[in-house]
Design a protein around this motif. Structure first.
Motif, mmCIF file in Angstrom:
data_model
loop_
_atom_site.group_PDB
_atom_site.id
_atom_site.type_symbol
_atom_site.label_atom_id
_atom_site.label_comp_id
_atom_site.label_asym_id
_atom_site.label_seq_id
_atom_site.Cartn_x
_atom_site.Cartn_y
_atom_site.Cartn_z
ATOM 1 N N LEU A 1 33.171 55.781 32.510
ATOM 2 C CA LEU A 1 33.380 55.280 31.129
ATOM 3 C C LEU A 1 31.947 55.917 30.376
ATOM 4 C CD1 LEU A 1 35.266 53.774 29.617
ATOM 5 C CD2 LEU A 1 33.813 51.459 30.428
ATOM 6 N N TYR B 1 29.675 55.956 26.921
ATOM 7 C CA TYR B 1 29.353 55.348 25.671
ATOM 8 C C TYR B 1 29.153 56.494 24.551
ATOM 9 C CZ TYR B 1 27.929 51.589 22.607
ATOM 10 O OH TYR B 1 28.230 50.659 21.569
ATOM 11 N N ARG C 1 33.685 55.322 37.868
ATOM 12 C CA ARG C 1 34.791 54.832 38.621
ATOM 13 C C ARG C 1 34.927 55.609 40.223
ATOM 14 N NH1 ARG C 1 39.524 52.890 36.207
ATOM 15 N NH2 ARG C 1 40.547 54.486 37.667
ATOM 16 N N THR D 1 35.925 59.470 37.566
ATOM 17 C CA THR D 1 35.792 59.424 36.269
ATOM 18 C C THR D 1 34.724 58.393 35.669
ATOM 19 O OG1 THR D 1 38.157 59.664 36.538
ATOM 20 C CG2 THR D 1 37.645 59.176 34.101
ATOM 21 N N HIS E 1 24.529 58.069 29.267
ATOM 22 C CA HIS E 1 25.638 57.601 28.415
ATOM 23 C C HIS E 1 26.860 56.837 29.307
ATOM 24 C CE1 HIS E 1 23.630 59.515 25.120
ATOM 25 N NE2 HIS E 1 24.137 58.564 24.494
ATOM 26 N N VAL E 2 26.375 57.010 30.833
ATOM 27 C CA VAL E 2 27.752 56.374 31.748
ATOM 28 C C VAL E 2 27.399 55.060 31.537
ATOM 29 C CG1 VAL E 2 28.159 56.283 34.229
ATOM 30 C CG2 VAL E 2 27.682 58.429 32.992
ATOM 31 N N VAL E 3 28.409 54.351 31.179
ATOM 32 C CA VAL E 3 28.642 52.786 31.480
ATOM 33 C C VAL E 3 28.950 52.481 32.611
ATOM 34 C CG1 VAL E 3 29.921 50.641 30.279
ATOM 35 C CG2 VAL E 3 29.167 52.667 29.018
ATOM 36 N N GLU E 4 29.925 53.050 33.365
ATOM 37 C CA GLU E 4 30.242 52.936 34.736
ATOM 38 C C GLU E 4 30.959 54.136 35.351
ATOM 39 O OE1 GLU E 4 32.241 48.983 35.326
ATOM 40 O OE2 GLU E 4 33.804 49.653 34.118
#
Lengths: 200, 475
Positions: free
Chosen positions: B27, B29, B21, B25, B16-19
């Motif tokens: 992002l 989903y 950082r 941290t 589920h990691v969109v991106e």
């Protein structure tokens, strides 16, 4: 969110452990559709007691609250953070915080400072007579008695707090990445990506 | 090259990691978002003010539950009855308006499918294994029972999910709660989770996602797993999770919002890959012996304040920690209990069977089996059963459970959160006790001055019959 730099002033020497969100703001106050005006209900049941620390004249308008372990446990109600903000509290110092409360506090510009129990005990003592200063940039809590305690903070949260960033705006700017992810999901997990629909 | 062994949580997280950082941290989903009337109005208002839309209304489901009265919602003529409390009415009206305004599917308070969000989600097949599920309610952890990564969020996060379908999160640490052996007769999933919380403490899982492991959970029904995961937050963990298996798939198959046909087969194939790898490591691990667990009840004002029903009210001085001693003293004063008092000598005036922890069909069957042919004690003034959803209610009625409850002197109500948190008119009077199947015994939780004893549905039924806390195995 307003930018946070230094928070300075008297600190309410509360000290209680496992303070749950029902204590911070009882459920009857949750029937509101706004974020404002919840200060009246903040710590309502504790404040019914005569001589309670929240209403002591020396702690009127204190921007800091000092509490015990596991502060803010229980429900996810952000009303707890709104109520504290309305009461004038901009930072909470405690040995530990519940995850959801810490997140809610952060979203409202309330700084949660986790320090070891013995440092919290020292600050509880100092707070009875003197102000306390929290410097977010330096990540340090200081007192007029020359106490200097360093604290950790997630770098992303620090950046958002010091710059007063709008997190939703930040994420919306990543729309392309979110769209790419959704494209991938449509291929790999269509049952989740395609949205909810009822079977015939 | 073989990839590093991962836990169930880590697999769902990675998917589920969109991106990611630079500061760590992520992002993340969100696949499914449940919305109710109490923690959403400020989020919708903020979207309106900023001129923002809901990114994926098709992944969002709105259901009123916290404020809805549990008395009849339609009059004898079939007309809809108004909600008397003006503040509750306004909050319910706001959700009823916000959902269509933002294109979100809304289950109306008078619909058969209405109920507590955490009962409705799994029941409709909205909650699925391997998905990320959020809701502005800390008991969202419940959906971990079907193998989802599910957790409660605040209103600002509700706004963030509505606008972006994502959240900015740091990964949690992993914690294993392994239960060895099997539960004895009369010992239920509720007793098990109360015992676990007593063991790890209310902050034992802070910063962690708990995975419940062991044969007990493999042999447990989905309803039981939902009960266990539901109270993870009472142990400080934002989420609790149990690996999806054949029991989960059988539960979900054919549910209205679950995948079907070829998509179902694909989904199941994926769900089978989610279980924690044999060599995966947890940051923290706790092992509990199931056979040592007895029907468990709470004595204090924190969910960690529990003892076996055969036990006694503890002496605050018996706690090692000074703050805990002080908290225990205050709890006993609030609860009106004496040190050393036998738990089975504590009378109750109220019995509440309901809440997102224990209002599913199995819970009602469990309570009804104890109550069948019996009646509540005279000292019990108020006894109510609040089914978790309209569909649970209908199923219970088809099985004749409503008659068992009503013959025993219980009121048979409409679905909602009810006396678990006393936002609607269902409250426990000040100074009175309630044997409650809910999840929190905080000061004032069930109404100002109310004294809550947490227990299982079977134990609540037993307390109703005798008028005091009772070991259901003795009946």
């Amino acid at each position: 969110m307003e930018a946070v730099a230094t928070i300075e002033g008297r600190a309410i020497p509360f000290g209680a452990k496992n303070v749950d969100t029902d204590v911070i703001i009882p459920a009857r106050w949750l029937k509101t559709v706004t974020r404002e005006g919840l200060g009246e209900g903040a710590f309502e049941n504790l404040r019914k007691a005569p001589g309670n620390v929240f209403d002591a004249p020396e702690f009127a308008d204190s921007p800091i609250l000092i509490a015990g372990d596991n502060f803010g446990c229980g429900s996810s109600r952000e009303h707890a953070a709104w109520a504290m903000l309305d009461l004038g509290i901009r930072a909470v110092i405690a040995p530990s915080f519940s995850d959801i409360f810490a997140s809610n506090a952060f979203k409202n510009g309330i700084l949660t400072v986790a320090l070891p129990q013995e440092q919290v005990d020292r600050l509880l003592e100092v707070a009875r007579t003197s102000p306390i200063t929290i410097d977010l940039e330096e990540q340090r809590v200081t007192t007029p008695m020359q106490d200097r305690f360093s604290f950790d903070i997630d770098p992303f949260r620090k950046k958002c707090l010091t710059e007063g960033l709008d997190e939703v705006g930040l994420t919306l700017a990543r729309d392309e990445a979110i769209q790419e992810y959704e494209e991938r999901r449509r291929r790999h997990a269509p049952w989740l990506a395609m949205g909810v629909r009822e079977n015939a | 090259m073989a990839s590093k062994p991962r836990t169930l949580y880590e697999k769902i997280w990675d998917d589920h990691v969109v991106e990611r950082r630079e500061d760590g941290t992520c992002l993340v989903y969100i696949d499914r978002h449940l919305v109710h009337e109490v923690t959403s109005p400020q989020a919708f208002e903020a979207l309106r003010l900023a001129g923002r839309k809901v990114r994926r209304p098709d992944l969002t489901l709105a259901v009123p539950d916290h404020n809805v009265p549990t008395t009849a919602r339609r009059g004898p003529d079939g007309a809809r009855l108004p909600v008397e409390d003006p503040q509750s009415a306004a909050q319910l009206a706001a959700l009823e308006r916000n959902a269509p305004d933002f294109g979100i599917r809304y289950i109306d308070a008078v619909a058969a499918e209405q109920g507590i969000v955490h009962v409705v989600g799994p029941e409709q097949g909205f909650s699925l294994p391997g998905s990320t599920i959020v809701c502005g309610d800390s008991h969202t952890a419940a959906h971990g029972g079907i193998g989802a990564l599910a957790f409660g969020i605040g209103t600002s996060e509700v706004e963030h999910v509505l606008a972006t379908q994502t959240l900015l999160l740091s990964p949690s640490k992993t914690m294993e709660v392994r239960v060895e052996g099997t539960l004895g007769p009369g010992v239920t999933p509720k007793d098990l989770i109360l015992h676990i919380i007593g063991h790890i403490g209310t902050a034992g899982g802070t910063g962690h996602v708990i995975e419940y492991r062991g044969r007990v959970f493999e042999e447990m029904s989905v309803e039981g797993r939902l009960t266990v995961c539901n109270m993870s937050i009472e142990g400080g963990a934002r989420a609790g999770i149990i690996a999806p298996d054949e029991t989960t798939f059988a539960y979900l198959k054919g549910r209205p919002m679950a995948p079907a046909g070829e998509e179902w087969d694909r989904a199941v194939a994926y769900w089978r890959t989610l279980a924690t790898d044999p060599d995966a490591r947890f940051d923290k691990s706790v092992t509990i012996e199931a056979s040592a667990i007895e029907p468990t009840v709470s004595w204090g004002t924190s969910p960690e304040d529990v003892v076996p029903i055969g036990g006694r009210v503890p002496d605050p001085d018996s706690f090692a920690d000074a703050a805990k001693r002080e908290a225990a003293r205050r709890s006993l004063e609030y609860m009106g209990l004496e040190v050393g008092q036998a738990m089975t000598d504590i009378p109750v005036e109220n019995v509440f069977i309901g809440s997102c922890t224990n209002s599913r069909i199995e819970d009602l069957r469990e309570a009804a089996a104890v109550l069948d042919g019996k009646a509540k004690a005279d000292g019990v003034k108020w006894a109510i059963v609040v089914p978790g959803s309209g569909l649970v209610k209908r199923q219970a009625e088809a099985e004749g459970l409503d008659h068992i409850f009503m013959s025993a002197g219980f009121e048979w109500r409409e679905p909602g959160c009810s006396a678990c948190l006393g936002m609607n008119p269902d409250k426990v009077p000040s100074g009175e006790r309630c044997a409650s199947t809910s999840n929190r015994n905080f000061v004032g939780r069930q109404g100002p001055g109310a004294r809550t004893h947490l227990l299982s549905p079977a134990m609540a039924a037993a307390a109703a019959i005798t008028g005091k806390l009772t070991d259901v195995r003795d009946l």
